[in-house]
Scaffold this active site. Structure first.
Site, PDB file in Angstrom:
ATOM      1  CG  ASP A  39      -2.077  -0.865   1.250  1.00  0.00           C
ATOM      2  OD1 ASP A  39      -2.212  -1.474  -0.051  1.00  0.00           O
ATOM      3  OD2 ASP A  39      -2.832  -1.179   2.038  1.00  0.00           O
ATOM      4  CG  LEU A  89     -33.535 -10.142  -6.212  1.00  0.00           C
ATOM      5  CD1 LEU A  89     -32.254 -10.858  -5.900  1.00  0.00           C
ATOM      6  CD2 LEU A  89     -34.063 -10.583  -7.520  1.00  0.00           C
ATOM      7  CD  GLU A 119     -25.684 -13.551 -10.525  1.00  0.00           C
ATOM      8  OE1 GLU A 119     -25.685 -12.477 -10.049  1.00  0.00           O
ATOM      9  OE2 GLU A 119     -25.828 -13.420 -11.828  1.00  0.00           O
ATOM     10  CE  LYS A 121     -30.455 -10.636  -1.518  1.00  0.00           C
ATOM     11  NZ  LYS A 121     -30.175  -9.854  -0.905  1.00  0.00           N
ATOM     12  NE  ARG A 142     -33.747  -1.287  -4.826  1.00  0.00           N
ATOM     13  CZ  ARG A 142     -34.897  -1.151  -3.916  1.00  0.00           C
ATOM     14  NH1 ARG A 142     -34.717  -0.481  -2.920  1.00  0.00           N
ATOM     15  NH2 ARG A 142     -35.960  -1.760  -4.264  1.00  0.00           N
ATOM     16  CD  GLU A 182     -25.521  -5.554  -2.647  1.00  0.00           C
ATOM     17  OE1 GLU A 182     -26.105  -5.412  -3.440  1.00  0.00           O
ATOM     18  OE2 GLU A 182     -25.865  -5.563  -1.555  1.00  0.00           O
ATOM     19  CB  CYS A 421     -42.123   7.329  32.597  1.00  0.00           C
ATOM     20  SG  CYS A 421     -41.123   7.667  31.657  1.00  0.00           S
TER      21      CYS A 421
HETATM   22  S1  IVH Z   1     -30.026  -8.804  -8.815  1.00  0.00           S
HETATM   23  C1  IVH Z   1     -33.807  -6.991 -10.407  1.00  0.00           C
HETATM   24  N1  IVH Z   1     -27.675 -10.148  -7.982  1.00  0.00           N
HETATM   25  O1  IVH Z   1     -29.844  -7.980  -3.360  1.00  0.00           O
HETATM   26  C2  IVH Z   1     -33.166  -7.715  -9.308  1.00  0.00           C
HETATM   27  N2  IVH Z   1     -28.853  -8.735  -6.714  1.00  0.00           N
HETATM   28  O2  IVH Z   1     -33.224  -7.572  -2.875  1.00  0.00           O
HETATM   29  C3  IVH Z   1     -31.678  -6.886  -9.074  1.00  0.00           C
HETATM   30  N3  IVH Z   1     -27.835  -8.275  -4.391  1.00  0.00           N
HETATM   31  O3  IVH Z   1     -30.857  -4.726  -4.077  1.00  0.00           O
HETATM   32  C4  IVH Z   1     -30.940  -7.674  -8.138  1.00  0.00           C
HETATM   33  N4  IVH Z   1     -26.143  -9.523  -4.817  1.00  0.00           N
HETATM   34  O4  IVH Z   1     -28.561  -5.067  -3.596  1.00  0.00           O
HETATM   35  C5  IVH Z   1     -28.621  -9.282  -7.725  1.00  0.00           C
HETATM   36  N5  IVH Z   1     -25.817 -11.395  -7.343  1.00  0.00           N
HETATM   37  C6  IVH Z   1     -26.810 -10.366  -7.153  1.00  0.00           C
HETATM   38  C7  IVH Z   1     -26.884  -9.735  -6.034  1.00  0.00           C
HETATM   39  C8  IVH Z   1     -28.080  -8.882  -5.725  1.00  0.00           C
HETATM   40  C9  IVH Z   1     -26.553  -8.939  -3.990  1.00  0.00           C
HETATM   41  C10 IVH Z   1     -28.553  -7.341  -3.810  1.00  0.00           C
HETATM   42  C11 IVH Z   1     -28.986  -6.155  -4.249  1.00  0.00           C
HETATM   43  C12 IVH Z   1     -30.586  -5.967  -4.661  1.00  0.00           C
HETATM   44  C13 IVH Z   1     -30.820  -7.009  -3.400  1.00  0.00           C
HETATM   45  C14 IVH Z   1     -31.974  -7.582  -3.939  1.00  0.00           C
END
Ligand code: IVH
Length: 694
Positions: A39, A89, A119, A121, A142, A182, A421
């Site tokens: 770094d 989602l 994928e 999350k 968002r 993300e 209280c």
């Molecule tokens: S797709 C139209 N893919 O999960 C759907 N979301 O509630 C778009 N997230 O707001 C989301 N990893 O912040 C998608 N591989 C991934 C994700 C992902 C994390 C988060 C994202 C989204 C939330 C869904």
């Protein structure tokens, strides 16, 4: 000077070579397992580049890695509109729910076996980045899905965000497109950050997600630049191209491959699965090995692979039908409940809170959990001193699930709700109230002057969706209340510099900033003021609807009957009653009068536009682009709605009017191409016949 040219030429050469080198290290830093330099060495390269650019400022380019270091602090984030809604989602928690999702998709597509991409999350903060001509032009959060905060400067500081793209072989990479992903912080960096904060006696972040969100919210990008943030991308949108354009990927797997080729880091570990059983196996496998990852995931995302099939399935107003998340079951931990504290809310509700011996629960240190109310404590027979099982699921605050009865020693103490209280000694009364269709017992402190209640009222008044006075934090509120300078929200506006200077941690600069923030808050619209007043049951959306319905006039709202209130969208009987009794209260009158005298726009009805002719825009769809001079965007949209019109989300044939302000975006071109009716702001004003009231 005559010898400046060769100097400049040499500087340019070195600048370019430094930029190449830094870009190379930016790429290695994240994607590859090991960075090639330390770094400190990286910082030295960056310092040299900054020094050269400072000597020859005309050689600075927008895509220079030096631009990551962060520019000037902002006073607030501008709001941007997402061209394509940022949906969320739907969640599933079991194998059965996944099978149902597959059944629905198969039915919708008339297919037997569907190909899915699974994928990770990543548990972070969703962002969107827009590129034009291969350059990053905007990055945003968002937000509510439709509007987010413009956090471009902060996102630029993340080294894995490409500032420019160099993939001419990818046909659309030079067209306008948007990528979504993300932002997150890996666990090791999170721990390190918290250690530094601990030694600086700064408050610790509860988990990596909070640390990420906090870092992205900083108004000074130079501070964000010091936070070890990272980003994984998972989708790419090209709203200007036809969905079947040959240059576009045809599957989610292809999208991920393409993103990678363009230099975007995609979430690792994704898998193509044929049929739902393979998806389920994959989910269960990750559930077992999630701890082996360097970052937190809270589940998996399952997406129909084929883009044609995705379009066929479409989306609801909230989430796509072609994707779903599989959330891992809530994590549990056991610990000792050392005390039960009572928390007084802004409406006087007393909530028991479990004070726990700190315990780690999926990466966060938990020391408090909600106990809801006395009935719940009885039902679960929770006693002080008990060993308890706590659980955390998704966003919710951890809760106490049950007592480990076998660990009881007999020393545990039963809890009874006191009759006074804990803050003011006022009487506490048990009230049965309906919540979500069932009766629940709420204890409420009856003293309207209870300091704990007022503390919460002031916190709420200052919050972002209310009067947005960031400088008014809990510590300052306590000091102002202790000095009896502030007894209600209206008192804030009579504070003077000399009232503030004697307070702790209040130098002249912070006092002036605070007074300036108060002054600025005076121009908040009526909807924000309604919300800020903290009327029971009235949330942000209801406040907005009330302001619109009552023509942005506090006087109309104040005198409205319960029947009239119930005509407002989203206002039911309980809320309407609560509004009426709020405005009937003597103390409310005094506070409102003081707020009006202090010059709050919302309280005076000043600067607020009122439209004539109810229903005259009925059935008409409007869209706004560019910045308006006379109205704020939400005032203009509110006017349309109050006249019966609707606000569109994207340009298309269904839009009747496109209202264009200054610096309109690409919507204007699209509208022109479609031959839609375009209005200037003045035309729109004439159309809604706006008159000023005061
Ligand atoms: S797709 C139209 N893919 O999960 C759907 N979301 O509630 C778009 N997230 O707001 C989301 N990893 O912040 C998608 N591989 C991934 C994700 C992902 C994390 C988060 C994202 C989204 C939330 C869904």
């Amino acid at each position: 000077m005559s010898d400046e040219n060769p100097d400049r030429a040499m500087a340019l050469e070195e600048i370019e070579s430094l930029r190449r080198e830094i870009r190379h290290h930016d790429r290695c830093y994240y994607g590859a397992a090991e960075p090639e330099i330390s770094d400190q060495e990286y910082d030295r390269l960056m310092e040299r580049l900054l020094a050269l650019e400072a000597r020859f400022p005309d050689l600075i380019t927008a895509d220079s890695p030096s631009q990551r270091v962060g520019g000037e602090p902002l006073s607030s984030f501008p709001v941007v509109e997402h061209k394509v809604l940022m949906l969320s989602l739907a969640n599933t928690y079991s194998k059965e729910e996944l099978l149902e999702f597959d059944k629905r998709a198969a039915k919708g597509l008339g297919a037997d076996e569907i190909r899915y991409v699974v994928e990770l999350k990543v548990d972070g903060v969703a962002v969107s980045l827009c590129y034009e001509n291969g350059r990053l032009v905007q990055g945003s959060t968002r937000g509510d899905g439709l509007h987010g905060d413009d956090i471009t400067a902060n996102l630029k500081t993340i080294r894995s965000v490409p500032l420019t793209l160099s993939s001419p072989e990818i046909p659309f990479s030079m067209l306008p497109f948007e990528v979504r992903g993300e932002v997150f912080m890996n666990r090791e960096n999170f721990e390190k950050l918290n250690k530094v904060r601990e030694s600086a006696e700064e408050p610790l972040f509860a988990n990596p997600r909070n640390a990420t969100a906090g870092s992205l919210k900083l108004l000074d990008p130079r501070l964000t630049a010091r936070r070890p943030l990272d980003l994984f991308f998972y989708s790419c949108l090209t709203p200007d191209l036809a969905p079947d354009h040959p240059a576009l990927p045809r599957t989610q797997a292809e999208t991920l491959g393409l993103l990678k080729k363009m230099g975007f880091q995609v979430t690792p570990g994704w898998k193509l699965c044929s049929g739902i059983q393979a998806v389920i196996d994959c989910c269960l496998e990750w559930e077992k090995k999630r701890e082996s990852l360097a970052f937190d995931i809270d589940g998996l995302v399952i997406k129909v692979d084929s883009c044609i099939q995705q379009r066929q399935l479409g989306e609801t107003s909230k989430s796509p039908r072609w994707a779903i998340s599989y959330k891992f079951p809530a994590k549990q931990a056991t610990t000792r409940l050392s005390a039960i504290h009572l928390q007084v809310g802004r409406t006087g509700t007393i909530t028991p809170v479990a004070i726990l011996e700190p315990v780690n629960l999926s990466g966060s240190t938990i020391s408090r959990a909600t106990l809801h109310n006395e009935d719940e404590i009885r039902r679960k027979d929770i006693r002080v001193g008990d060993r308890v099982i706590i659980e955390k699921g998704g966003e919710v605050i951890p809760k106490v699930i049950k007592v480990v009865l076998s660990a009881r020693t007999g020393e545990e103490k039963q809890f009874t709700m006191p009759s006074d209280c804990p803050s003011c000694g006022g009487r506490i009364i048990r009230e049965e109230e309906e919540e979500g269709g069932s009766l629940s017992a709420a204890y409420r402190c009856q003293n309207l002057d209870c300091p704990a209640q007022m503390e919460r009222i002031l916190q709420h008044f200052a919050s972002r969706s209310a009067m947005d006075i960031e400088e008014l934090g809990p510590a300052l509120i306590r000091q102002l209340m202790a000095g009896a300078k502030v007894k209600n929200p209206a008192d804030l506006y009579s504070l003077r510099l000399e009232d503030l200077l004697p307070l702790e941690r209040m130098a002249e600069k912070s006092a002036t900033n605070f007074l300036r923030a108060l002054e600025k808050s005076k121009s908040r619209p009526l909807s924000a003021l309604i919300f800020a007043l903290g009327i029971r049951h009235v949330g942000v959306v209801a406040a907005e609807n009330l302001a619109i319905h009552f023509h942005h006039s506090l006087d109309e709202l104040k005198t409205a009957s319960q029947e009239e209130l119930q005509r407002v969208p989203g206002v039911g009987e309980i809320m309407a009653r609560s509004i009426v009794s709020f405005f009937q209260a003597e103390r409310t009158h005094a506070i409102l009068e003081n707020l009006r005298q202090a010059g709050l726009a919302g309280a005076k009805g000043e600067g607020v536009a009122r439209a004539r002719g109810e229903g005259k825009l009925s059935g008409q769809r409007f869209i706004f682009t560019g910045s308006l001079q006379y109205f704020t965007r939400s005032q203009a949209e509110g006017l349309v709605k109050s006249l019966g019109g609707r606000i569109g989300t994207s340009i298309g044939k269904s839009i009747d009017y496109v209202v264009v302000g200054e610096d309109p975006g690409s919507k204007l071109q699209k509208a022109q191409a479609l031959g839609l009716t375009i209005l200037k702001e003045d035309d729109f004003r004439r159309m809604v016949e706006v008159v000023h009231i005061s």
